[in-house]
Design a protein around this motif. Structure first.
Motif, PDB file in Angstrom:
ATOM      1  N   ALA A 145       0.803  -1.059   0.093  1.00  0.00           N
ATOM      2  CA  ALA A 145      -0.005   0.071  -0.149  1.00  0.00           C
ATOM      3  C   ALA A 145       1.071   1.300   0.209  1.00  0.00           C
ATOM      4  CB  ALA A 145      -1.162  -0.061   1.154  1.00  0.00           C
ATOM      5  N   GLU A 146       1.967   0.959   0.639  1.00  0.00           N
ATOM      6  CA  GLU A 146       3.066   2.352   0.594  1.00  0.00           C
ATOM      7  C   GLU A 146       3.791   2.399  -0.459  1.00  0.00           C
ATOM      8  OE1 GLU A 146       4.533   3.150   4.501  1.00  0.00           O
ATOM      9  OE2 GLU A 146       2.943   2.662   5.481  1.00  0.00           O
ATOM     10  N   TYR A 147       3.536   1.695  -1.479  1.00  0.00           N
ATOM     11  CA  TYR A 147       4.402   1.610  -2.729  1.00  0.00           C
ATOM     12  C   TYR A 147       5.998   1.197  -2.293  1.00  0.00           C
ATOM     13  CZ  TYR A 147       0.631   3.587  -5.545  1.00  0.00           C
ATOM     14  OH  TYR A 147      -0.574   3.876  -6.006  1.00  0.00           O
ATOM     15  N   LEU A 148       6.411   0.511  -1.419  1.00  0.00           N
ATOM     16  CA  LEU A 148       7.598  -0.072  -1.172  1.00  0.00           C
ATOM     17  C   LEU A 148       7.889  -1.325  -1.833  1.00  0.00           C
ATOM     18  CD1 LEU A 148       7.547   1.039   2.733  1.00  0.00           C
ATOM     19  CD2 LEU A 148       8.419   2.511   0.726  1.00  0.00           C
ATOM     20  N   LEU A 149       6.944  -1.812  -2.911  1.00  0.00           N
ATOM     21  CA  LEU A 149       7.391  -2.896  -3.538  1.00  0.00           C
ATOM     22  C   LEU A 149       7.259  -2.517  -5.217  1.00  0.00           C
ATOM     23  CD1 LEU A 149       5.315  -5.646  -1.581  1.00  0.00           C
ATOM     24  CD2 LEU A 149       7.795  -5.129  -1.312  1.00  0.00           C
ATOM     25  N   ASP A 150       7.824  -3.294  -5.821  1.00  0.00           N
ATOM     26  CA  ASP A 150       7.810  -3.287  -7.343  1.00  0.00           C
ATOM     27  C   ASP A 150       6.263  -3.878  -7.668  1.00  0.00           C
ATOM     28  OD1 ASP A 150       7.648  -3.574 -10.119  1.00  0.00           O
ATOM     29  OD2 ASP A 150       9.753  -4.271 -10.332  1.00  0.00           O
ATOM     30  N   ARG A 151       5.280  -3.075  -7.869  1.00  0.00           N
ATOM     31  CA  ARG A 151       3.861  -3.604  -7.948  1.00  0.00           C
ATOM     32  C   ARG A 151       3.605  -4.588  -9.170  1.00  0.00           C
ATOM     33  NH1 ARG A 151      -1.033   0.137  -5.927  1.00  0.00           N
ATOM     34  NH2 ARG A 151      -0.448   0.327  -3.767  1.00  0.00           N
ATOM     35  N   GLU A 152       4.260  -4.194 -10.096  1.00  0.00           N
ATOM     36  CA  GLU A 152       3.990  -5.015 -11.427  1.00  0.00           C
ATOM     37  C   GLU A 152       4.729  -6.422 -10.986  1.00  0.00           C
ATOM     38  OE1 GLU A 152       5.229  -3.639 -14.878  1.00  0.00           O
ATOM     39  OE2 GLU A 152       3.740  -2.023 -15.064  1.00  0.00           O
ATOM     40  N   HIS A 153       5.868  -6.528 -10.591  1.00  0.00           N
ATOM     41  CA  HIS A 153       6.470  -7.746 -10.127  1.00  0.00           C
ATOM     42  C   HIS A 153       5.711  -8.669  -8.901  1.00  0.00           C
ATOM     43  CE1 HIS A 153       9.458 -10.794  -8.759  1.00  0.00           C
ATOM     44  NE2 HIS A 153      10.015 -10.582  -9.858  1.00  0.00           N
ATOM     45  N   ASP A 171       2.297   5.901 -10.283  1.00  0.00           N
ATOM     46  CA  ASP A 171       2.600   6.062  -9.032  1.00  0.00           C
ATOM     47  C   ASP A 171       2.134   7.677  -8.731  1.00  0.00           C
ATOM     48  OD1 ASP A 171       4.081   6.688  -6.687  1.00  0.00           O
ATOM     49  OD2 ASP A 171       5.731   5.414  -7.513  1.00  0.00           O
ATOM     50  N   PRO A 172       1.529   7.820  -7.535  1.00  0.00           N
ATOM     51  CA  PRO A 172       0.962   9.085  -6.983  1.00  0.00           C
ATOM     52  C   PRO A 172       2.233  10.106  -7.051  1.00  0.00           C
ATOM     53  CG  PRO A 172       0.063   7.161  -5.696  1.00  0.00           C
ATOM     54  CD  PRO A 172       1.119   6.642  -6.613  1.00  0.00           C
ATOM     55  N   SER A 173       3.211   9.779  -6.994  1.00  0.00           N
ATOM     56  CA  SER A 173       4.578  10.518  -6.703  1.00  0.00           C
ATOM     57  C   SER A 173       5.004  10.921  -8.253  1.00  0.00           C
ATOM     58  CB  SER A 173       5.525  10.143  -5.801  1.00  0.00           C
ATOM     59  OG  SER A 173       6.125   8.881  -6.368  1.00  0.00           O
ATOM     60  N   ARG A 187       7.248  28.941 -11.350  1.00  0.00           N
ATOM     61  CA  ARG A 187       8.300  28.242 -12.360  1.00  0.00           C
ATOM     62  C   ARG A 187       8.234  26.875 -11.470  1.00  0.00           C
ATOM     63  NH1 ARG A 187      13.465  26.740 -11.550  1.00  0.00           N
ATOM     64  NH2 ARG A 187      13.595  28.550  -9.807  1.00  0.00           N
ATOM     65  N   LEU A 188       8.002  25.782 -12.347  1.00  0.00           N
ATOM     66  CA  LEU A 188       7.782  24.334 -12.031  1.00  0.00           C
ATOM     67  C   LEU A 188       8.776  23.594 -12.331  1.00  0.00           C
ATOM     68  CD1 LEU A 188       3.861  23.851 -12.989  1.00  0.00           C
ATOM     69  CD2 LEU A 188       4.774  24.539 -10.702  1.00  0.00           C
ATOM     70  N   THR A 189       9.385  22.802 -11.250  1.00  0.00           N
ATOM     71  CA  THR A 189      10.252  21.876 -11.496  1.00  0.00           C
ATOM     72  C   THR A 189      10.061  20.424 -10.988  1.00  0.00           C
ATOM     73  OG1 THR A 189      11.559  22.563  -9.365  1.00  0.00           O
ATOM     74  CG2 THR A 189      12.181  23.630 -11.393  1.00  0.00           C
ATOM     75  N   VAL A 190      10.514  19.573 -11.406  1.00  0.00           N
ATOM     76  CA  VAL A 190      10.315  18.058 -11.098  1.00  0.00           C
ATOM     77  C   VAL A 190      10.582  17.798  -9.682  1.00  0.00           C
ATOM     78  CG1 VAL A 190      10.425  15.439 -11.501  1.00  0.00           C
ATOM     79  CG2 VAL A 190      10.374  17.034 -13.338  1.00  0.00           C
ATOM     80  N   PHE A 191       9.676  17.275  -8.909  1.00  0.00           N
ATOM     81  CA  PHE A 191      10.278  17.131  -7.549  1.00  0.00           C
ATOM     82  C   PHE A 191      10.506  15.609  -7.303  1.00  0.00           C
ATOM     83  CE2 PHE A 191       8.671  15.827  -2.969  1.00  0.00           C
ATOM     84  CZ  PHE A 191       9.631  16.529  -2.364  1.00  0.00           C
ATOM     85  N   GLN A 192      11.731  15.585  -6.815  1.00  0.00           N
ATOM     86  CA  GLN A 192      12.112  14.088  -6.617  1.00  0.00           C
ATOM     87  C   GLN A 192      11.646  13.347  -5.306  1.00  0.00           C
ATOM     88  OE1 GLN A 192      13.931  12.115  -8.601  1.00  0.00           O
ATOM     89  NE2 GLN A 192      14.194  13.835 -10.164  1.00  0.00           N
ATOM     90  N   PHE A 193      10.596  12.672  -5.361  1.00  0.00           N
ATOM     91  CA  PHE A 193      10.095  12.208  -4.097  1.00  0.00           C
ATOM     92  C   PHE A 193      10.785  10.704  -3.944  1.00  0.00           C
ATOM     93  CE2 PHE A 193       6.728   9.850  -1.778  1.00  0.00           C
ATOM     94  CZ  PHE A 193       6.385  10.694  -0.968  1.00  0.00           C
ATOM     95  N   ARG A 194      11.419  10.935  -2.689  1.00  0.00           N
ATOM     96  CA  ARG A 194      12.227   9.856  -2.302  1.00  0.00           C
ATOM     97  C   ARG A 194      11.435   8.983  -1.219  1.00  0.00           C
ATOM     98  NH1 ARG A 194      18.241  12.472  -1.422  1.00  0.00           N
ATOM     99  NH2 ARG A 194      18.615  13.018  -3.846  1.00  0.00           N
ATOM    100  N   ARG A 195      10.610   7.859  -1.631  1.00  0.00           N
ATOM    101  CA  ARG A 195       9.594   7.354  -0.835  1.00  0.00           C
ATOM    102  C   ARG A 195      10.212   6.673   0.135  1.00  0.00           C
ATOM    103  NH1 ARG A 195       4.532   6.554  -2.461  1.00  0.00           N
ATOM    104  NH2 ARG A 195       5.397   6.905  -4.537  1.00  0.00           N
ATOM    105  N   TRP A 196      11.469   5.962   0.036  1.00  0.00           N
ATOM    106  CA  TRP A 196      12.095   5.206   1.096  1.00  0.00           C
ATOM    107  C   TRP A 196      12.721   5.841   2.312  1.00  0.00           C
ATOM    108  CZ3 TRP A 196      12.288   0.086   1.090  1.00  0.00           C
ATOM    109  CH2 TRP A 196      11.703  -0.374  -0.077  1.00  0.00           C
ATOM    110  N   GLU A 197      12.844   7.579   2.065  1.00  0.00           N
ATOM    111  CA  GLU A 197      13.253   8.135   3.095  1.00  0.00           C
ATOM    112  C   GLU A 197      12.084   8.950   3.711  1.00  0.00           C
ATOM    113  OE1 GLU A 197      16.052  11.181   1.446  1.00  0.00           O
ATOM    114  OE2 GLU A 197      17.496   9.308   0.712  1.00  0.00           O
ATOM    115  N   LEU A 198      10.893   8.716   3.589  1.00  0.00           N
ATOM    116  CA  LEU A 198       9.794   9.038   4.122  1.00  0.00           C
ATOM    117  C   LEU A 198       9.571   8.471   5.562  1.00  0.00           C
ATOM    118  CD1 LEU A 198       7.981  11.393   3.530  1.00  0.00           C
ATOM    119  CD2 LEU A 198       6.152   9.793   2.446  1.00  0.00           C
ATOM    120  N   LEU A 199      10.371   8.727   6.667  1.00  0.00           N
ATOM    121  CA  LEU A 199      10.100   8.076   7.620  1.00  0.00           C
ATOM    122  C   LEU A 199       8.955   8.536   8.630  1.00  0.00           C
ATOM    123  CD1 LEU A 199      14.082   7.513   8.619  1.00  0.00           C
ATOM    124  CD2 LEU A 199      12.177   5.785   7.368  1.00  0.00           C
TER     125      LEU A 199
END
Length: 1530
Positions: A424-432, A1449-1451, A1494-1506
């Protein structure tokens, strides 16, 4: 006096053993102060004492969590209360613990003090059954209270109440402490304490709990201002501090005047805006993020274990543990540690994030200065995530199938919960992960299937949203249900079957698109239909819609009426080659929705002169009988058929009469309605209307079976026939006269005084001939009389206990011959059923032979299997009673069993029993002559063979050669002398074959080669039938002698053709007659043997079609060569009847395999007369009235082609294309000329709206079909309109559409008839044409869109569907698929935009959606991703996400906004121009003005979201920087 600790210090609790997480110490009820009782009763519970459930470990406070986990309790109140709570005299007696609320003493008030504190809840959380309402004693030896079993898994019986031992109450004489009673009128308010206060508590304070305060109520504690006495307080009372300065004037006049100014509102707004801005700036968080990932350190195993235990302890804050994490915890080891430590799920996810983030950062550091978006880094991170996903998959699979592990259920719950949280928290390769789920479910064994079903249901919604997994999931679920429901132990697996059935019922309603799979649907259609409840109309309707959607995607020709008729006729023709199946009617019923056309095609097939035999009559009768239950009116169908088809051919009329008689017997044809129909047409007035060769519509009244009619119907019939001068009385006398002849023939008594009684009985052959040419009414009367007579006698014999006279074999043969002459097999089937229960062995064997000869008819009647079962049952009884005497029945059943569907094992057993019987039972060589028939030498020969058989030894080749030569030599001596001698030696040959069949057949073949050119021999028709009848010679051995293989002599010259050596003996022509002509009884063979030989002839025709075709060519060549040599005397093929039999044989072979016949007959012959004879016979098959001068062109062949003449036109067409000499230098030119001629004929036929000939295109050579297909494809695609080339206005639209449909039928016929691996790549132009139609739809021109929507687009979709199977997995095919999918995606959205009251596009949009699903199922992964990138701006459409299995991916779409601070301040506070004008757009506060960004791509580091901050406490210490949200402190 008891010593007490100083104020403010919490009393130290004694060390006690904790017996369980759900037990804790509680003070006695009488030690609660009045203030505490009052607070517990009237004040809400404190927010400090939160309920700690299974899912709330991470949110509980550290102090409360530790106490809840280790069994300690924090108490409030006075120190005196704490001291009194440890008095041993007041302890609760052991054994007084009870979970039942009924155990509460009535003398004690039910107060919150007797309830379990919320902090002492069990770790089981919601799984705990209830909270005890009685004070519990901490007993070290007491067992843990078990949680209540959840109802979703197993129902639990009534719980037995424990026996409660209540101690005797005793009087409490101790002094009661003073308690402060809070007045009820005191106002309450809630207080928000700091974390320190919440953690430490206020154990020594008096009064209510610290979370609730009371206004103006302060009990005496010695430190409140009210507790200090003064003279002023004593005299005047206590007052709050007085205000510093009192206002004497009002500001109202000043403010009112200022607010009345025109700029006052703006100024006021400016002031308040500045205030808010200052407030925001004062609390704005500006510090950079101080968040740091926990570092990994190498520690000892002991420290690692202690650290993991602390992480698993929810009482210890993760902020402390996040300083560093031990090295070496990763992958499956991490998951196992979480499971073994029973780590809370949120903490396990936190640990996984810490490990994963460190792994990914280490990987990035190893790549140096490469950008994060580089391919190497992205690919490496993806590989690590897949490895992590694989570890999770292995962990889950190991746990859920470790059935022998301790606490398996709790471990399974934990593993599934943890994996679901990671997913649910996208910490897996969902397709795999989803691929693993679906593939494991597909390949699961039945023993593991329940767990996979449970696991699949958790991810149910996500799997069904994607075509890639939803279709496979539905297919696997249906496949498992199909296999288990047909399993031998399905009664044991019934719970699993019920569960799978419930899931399928749910899927049919919620996800019908996943059932759209034309390759899987035909296999599991009946399974799904059986899964649904018959009275569930909603699901039944949905299943029908799903079936229709799958039918649209099948390239099976179900779209046009000619193709429907072709399919129906081809399926009906199968019933003439194999026995009719029980579900044949149902399959034919589902071919088309036009049931009227379906019934008409069935009647045309039944009455077609191109379908020989009587089986078609009973097949049609049975199908109409079963279709009548579905709403078909047989009477109306037959009358409409008579009204449209004149039935000029006499054979067609007799077939229709026969069919109507069977329908009248079944009660499906209404005679009254038929007579009314005749009267409406003018009735019968002309005697010619009722003559045998009269019109079929009127002659039918004479042919009706009178024994089935009521008296009123007979009167009505007689009245109509009397108008046409037809005497019903004469008809009755003829019927009575015929029945009297049958009586005399069968030996029944007749009245001599009867004037209709014949003086002398006719012979069977004469009577059969007269019956054969009689009317259908007389035939049915004879059949009805025989059935009534014989079945009544059989019933009487059964009542008498099988006593009385049995029917003799001779009588049975006569009855069978009469019914075969009358063609009344329905009555014959009833007679066979009655006789099979009590007849003798010979009659039973004759019954089996009758079934064998007319198997297709009895199968159509539905009696073949039941009759065989009855005979097989009787065989066991006869074997027990008579032993070797059961051999005739055994031989007949052994010949019949292989032809009965589903009797393969029985046939093998019967064949083995027959071989064993023949080996151990000697032949009675003296029967039917006397014992002195054999001479001494003959007796010695016979005894030698029988001794060899009795000894069981095998013969060597010299002995076999000697005995075979001796028997054959003596057989030749008696060819023209004694029939009995010939039979004896034929039987000896059959006995000799038992030793070594292979060697014997080789010797027999050599002898037949000798007879082939022997002029001094009798006719083949006298020699071979007896040998075949006794089993010494097979028909395949005879056919082996008719093959012509060129043999080179020693001198190097080729041997002359075989017909040059056999033309004098007429060997080929005699062999051909042997396979066609019925045998005549000449004293050598009995009637039974002649009847069985006809079965052998029919069987040889079915099993050896190629050899028979070769024999026909050689017989014609022999006949032609004999005539050229002036040997025209006694040539069998000179006979007209023989030529008619040859034509009938070729007709049956053509219906069996038209392509094989054409190829066999198209072989070049050196004799031109043979080719002319073959051409004449094939023309005769197509045109019965043709003569030798009739010439048929390609145009004529296509004109004569329909569904019934199709096989014969196919043969004629192939022979015409290969008729000329294909050798020589100009052979290629002549072949191309033929192809061009045929192509021109095809164009003319299409222009004439004749497309019935399309069914024979598949039989042509691949070069011809590819040429014709390419020509039709190009013409079809050229007719489609586009924006640049609209449809010509000078050609009517109807004409263009008809031409397009005809071309589509041609393409359909060629594709259906071509093998899948030989179809060329479809034209890429079809994707371009689809894009052209999309362009027309996008133009939104109503006049241009309507023809496209109604006609052109459905035709093009059909064209694309036909070519879908020919697209393989190579790159060009995938490119075509991808282009079509992209166009279909855009077309669906345009169709949604066009949909409205005047234009319904839902059906067309659904068809495009289904076609897209068909194409994407075989699309490779690379091209699927290309399509997703091409449609990235339209992925908001759920249909496109489903088709391309795209799960965003929502992010992925997160962007970081950078705004100009100066312009932002100007827009917010109006600094530009001296203020904001509310009248301007965007002016004022919240005016909605647009600020440049001005918009830039935000690198969402999901694994660091403690979830927990780092130990470095700061105002911006969260994992996601607070600066991104402009956060501020309050």
């Amino acid at each position: 006096m008891t010593s007490r600790p100083p104020l403010g210090v919490q009393q130290r609790q004694p060390q006690r053993k904790v017996s369980g997480p759900g037990l804790s110490q509680r003070p006695p009820a009488h030690q609660r102060t009045l203030s505490q009782q009052y607070a517990q009763q009237y004040i809400p519970p404190s927010p400090i004492r939160k309920e700690t459930t299974f899912h709330d470990y991470g949110s509980s406070d550290s102090g409360d969590g530790a106490q809840a986990r280790y069994g300690t309790q924090r108490r409030g109140g006075s120190r005196l209360k704490l001291e009194l709570s440890h008095d041993p005299a007041d302890a609760i007696a052991p054994g007084s613990f009870s979970e039942s609320p009924n155990a509460i003493e009535s003398s004690k008030p039910f107060t919150p003090s007797r309830m379990m504190p919320m902090t002492d809840m069990s770790d089981l959380g919601d799984m705990s059954p209830h909270i005890s309402t009685r004070a519990q004693t901490l007993d070290p030896d007491a067992p843990l209270p078990m949680p209540q079993r959840r109802q979703r898994f197993m129902a639990e019986g009534p719980r037995q109440k424990p026996t409660v031992v209540t101690p005797a109450p005793r009087k409490d004489t101790r002094p009661k402490p003073y308690t402060v009673e809070i007045p009820a009128a005191a106002p309450r308010y809630y207080m928000q304490l700091k974390a320190e206060g919440r953690a430490s508590g206020v154990a020594g304070a008096l009064g209510p709990p610290p979370s609730v305060g009371y206004a103006d109520f302060f009990p005496w504690a010695g430190n409140h201002p009210e507790d200090q006495f003064s003279e002023n307080a004593i005299r005047q009372g206590f007052y709050d501090k007085a205000a510093g300065q009192q206002e004497t004037n009002t500001a109202k006049p000043t403010l009112v005047n200022a607010l009345r100014h025109k700029n006052s509102l703006g100024a006021l707004s400016h002031i308040f805006t500045n205030i808010l801005d200052k407030r925001r700036q004062a609390g704005q968080i500006t510090a950079p993020s101080s968040f740091r990932l926990p570092l990994r350190l190498m520690v000892t195993e002991t420290k690692k274990e202690m650290w993991l235990k602390d992480v698993a302890n929810p009482g210890i804050s993760l902020r402390k543990q996040s300083r560093s994490i031990p090295h070496g915890i990763r992958g499956k080891v991490l998951l196992d540690q979480c499971l073994n430590k029973n780590m809370p799920t949120d903490r396990a996810v936190w640990l996984a994030r810490c490990v994963g983030a460190n792994e990914l950062r280490a990987f990035r550091r190893s790549r140096g200065n490469a950008p994060i978006s580089s391919t190497a880094i992205m690919g490496g991170e993806g590989k690590w995530i897949k490895d992590w996903t694989l570890s999770v998959e292995q962990f889950v699979e190991t746990v859920i199938f470790g059935f022998e592990a301790d606490e398996w259920k709790s471990k399974v719950n934990y593993a599934i919960r943890l994996a679901t949280q990671l997913y649910a928290e996208y910490l897996l390769d969902r397709e795999h992960y989803m691929e693993w789920l679906v593939s494991s479910f597909e390949n699961s064994h039945q023993s593991k299937l329940p767990m996979w079903v449970l696991l699949i249901q958790i991810y149910w919604k996500d799997l069904l949203r994607l075509r890639k997994y939803g279709r496979r999931l539905v297919t696997a679920l249906t496949s498992h249900y199909h296999l288990i429901s047909n399993h031998v132990d399905k009664d044991i697996l019934q719970p699993l079957i019920s569960r799978l059935s419930a899931l399928l019922n749910t899927l049919i309603l919620c996800s019908p698109e996943n059932f759209v799979s034309p390759t899987i649907w035909p296999k599991y259609r009946d399974t799904l239909r059986a899964c649904l409840a018959p009275n569930d109309e909603t699901r039944q309707k949905t299943l029908s819609v799903i079936g229709h959607r799958n039918d649209q995607l099948q390239a099976s020709g179900n779209r046009s009426q000619p193709a429907t008729r072709h399919i129906l006729v081809s399926w009906l023709d199968r019933t003439l080659q194999v026995p009719m199946r029980d579900d044949m009617s149902k399959e034919c019923w589902n071919i088309s929705r036009d049931k009227t056309a379906l019934v008409k095609a069935l009647l045309e097939w039944c009455t077609s002169p191109y379908r020989p035999g009587l089986a078609k009559v009973y097949v049609t009768s049975r199908m109409l009988t079963q279709w009548s239950a579905l709403g078909v009116d047989a009477t109306t169908a037959v009358l409409e058929f008579l009204d449209t088809d004149p039935l000029d051919d006499q054979d067609r009329k007799r077939t229709l009469y026969h069919l109507v008689c069977e329908l009248v017997r079944a009660g499906l044809f209404s005679v009254s309605l038929y007579v009314q129909w005749l009267m409406a047409r003018g009735g019968l007035t002309d005697p010619r209307d009722v003559l045998p060769d009269g019109p079929g519509a009127t002659r039918l009244l004479v042919e009706l079976p009178t024994h089935c009619l009521t008296q009123s119907q007979l009167t009505l019939r007689a009245g109509q026939l009397r108008r046409a001068s037809f005497s019903v009385a004469d008809e009755a006398r003829d019927e009575e006269f015929a029945i009297n002849h049958v009586r005399l023939l069968l030996g029944f008594s007749v009245d001599p005084a009867d004037p209709l009684c014949p003086r002398k009985a006719w012979q069977l052959s004469k009577l059969s001939k007269r019956i054969r040419i009689s009317s259908r009414a007389l035939k049915t009367e004879i059949g009805h009389w025989l059935r009534i007579t014989l079945t009544s006698e059989a019933g009487q014999r059964i009542k008498e206990g099988n006593r009385g006279a049995e029917i003799s074999p001779a009588m049975f043969h006569s009855v069978r011959a009469l019914l075969e002459a009358a063609e009344d097999f329905a009555m014959l089937a009833d007679i066979l059923k009655a006789l099979s229960n009590h007849a003798n062995v010979d009659v039973l064997a004759a019954i089996a032979d009758t079934i064998n000869r007319h198997l297709f008819i009895f199968a159509a009647l539905g009696a073949a299997k039941s009759l065989f079962a009855s005979l097989h049952r009787r065989l066991r009884d006869v074997v027990q009673d008579q032993g070797p005497g059961a051999r005739p029945l055994l031989a007949s059943l052994a010949s019949l069993a292989p032809r009965i569907p589903g009797m393969v094992d029985v046939a093998k057993q019967l064949k083995a029993d027959l071989a064993l019987s023949d080996r151990h039972n000697s032949v009675d060589v003296c029967s039917p002559v006397s014992d002195n028939m054999l001479q001494d030498d003959d007796s010695d020969l016979h005894e030698e063979i029988e001794k060899l058989l009795a000894s069981g030894t095998s013969l060597d080749k010299p002995t076999m050669d000697r005995l075979f030569g001796t028997v054959v030599q003596r057989l030749q001596m008696y060819w023209t002398k004694l029939n009995d001698k010939q039979r004896i030696y034929s039987a000896l040959l059959s006995r000799l074959r038992i030793f070594d069949a292979q060697n014997f057949d080789a010797l027999m073949t050599k002898w037949l080669f000798y007879l082939r050119t022997n002029n001094n021999r009798p006719s083949i028709l006298r020699i071979f039938p007896l040998l075949v009848s006794v089993g010494a010679l097979s028909m395949s051995t005879i056919l082996a002698t008719t093959s012509e293989t060129p043999v080179t002599t020693a001198a190097g010259n080729s041997r002359p053709p075989i017909v040059h050596m056999t033309y004098r003996t007429r060997y080929m022509q005699d062999i051909l007659l042997l396979f066609m002509s019925p045998l005549k009884e000449d004293g050598l063979m009995s009637p039974d043997e002649c009847y069985r030989f006809s079965i052998v002839q029919d069987q040889a025709m079915r099993e050896n079609p190629k050899e028979l075709l070769s024999l026909i060519r050689l017989a014609l060549a022999e006949y032609s060569y004999a005539r050229s040599q002036n040997e025209s005397e006694v040539l069998p093929l000179n006979d007209q009847d023989t030529q008619a039999r040859v034509l009938e044989l070729i007709k049956r072979l053509v219906l069996k395999d038209a392509t094989g016949v054409a190829r066999a007959l198209a072989v070049k012959s050196p004799d031109a007369h043979v080719s002319s004879w073959i051409d004449f016979m094939t023309t005769k098959l197509l045109i019965p009235t043709a003569d030798t001068q009739t010439h048929v062109t390609f145009e004529r062949v296509l004109e004569l082609t329909n569904e019934f003449t199709l096989p014969f036109c196919q043969v004629k067409l192939l022979l015409s294309l290969s008729s000329n000499d294909q050798s020589g230098s100009d052979a290629t030119g002549r072949q191309q000329s033929h192809v061009e001629l045929f192509a021109n004929a095809m164009d003319k036929a299409i222009d004439a709206k004749n497309i019935s000939w399309t069914g024979m295109l598949s039989c042509l050579s691949p070069d011809i079909t590819h040429h014709l297909k390419a020509r039709a494809q190009s013409r079809f695609l050229e007719m489609l309109p586009s924006v640049r080339n609209p449809t010509p206005s000078d050609i009517p639209m109807d004409q263009n559409l008809q031409m397009a449909e005809n071309l589509l039928s041609v393409i359909d016929a060629i594709i259906r008839g071509s093998p899948p691996n030989r179809q060329p790549l479809p034209p890429p132009a079809m994707a371009e044409k689809l894009a052209d139609l999309w362009e027309i739809l996008a133009s939104a021109d109503f006049d241009a869109c309507m023809p496209v929507l109604n006609h052109w687009l459905p035709l093009l979709l059909t064209f694309i569907t036909l070519h879908a199977p020919s697209l393989d997995g190579n790159k060009p095919s995938n490119e075509v698929r991808a282009r079509i999918l992209i166009v279909c995606a855009g077309m669906m959205q345009d169709l949604d935009a066009l949909h409205g009251p005047d234009m319904d596009t839902r059906a067309l949009s659904s068809r495009i959606f289904d076609l897209s699903c068909l194409f994407v199922d075989s699309l490779t992964e690379d091209f699927r991703m290309l399509c997703i990138r091409a449609l990235k701006n339209t992925t908001a459409d759920s249909r496109l996400r489903y088709i391309f299995s795209f799960q965003a991916d929502p992010s992925d779409n997160l962007m970081l906004s950078h705004k100009d601070k100066t312009q932002l301040q100007r827009a917010a506070f109006g600094l530009a121009g001296g203020g904001l004008d509310p009248r301007q757009p965007g002016g004022g506060l919240g005016g909605g003005g647009q600020v440049p960004e001005r918009l830039t791509v935000f690198q969402f580091r999901r694994w660091e979201l403690l979830s927990e901050s780092t130990p470095n406490i700061g105002e911006n210490d969260t994992a996601l920087s607070l600066l991104l949200f402009d956060a501020r402190t309050l």
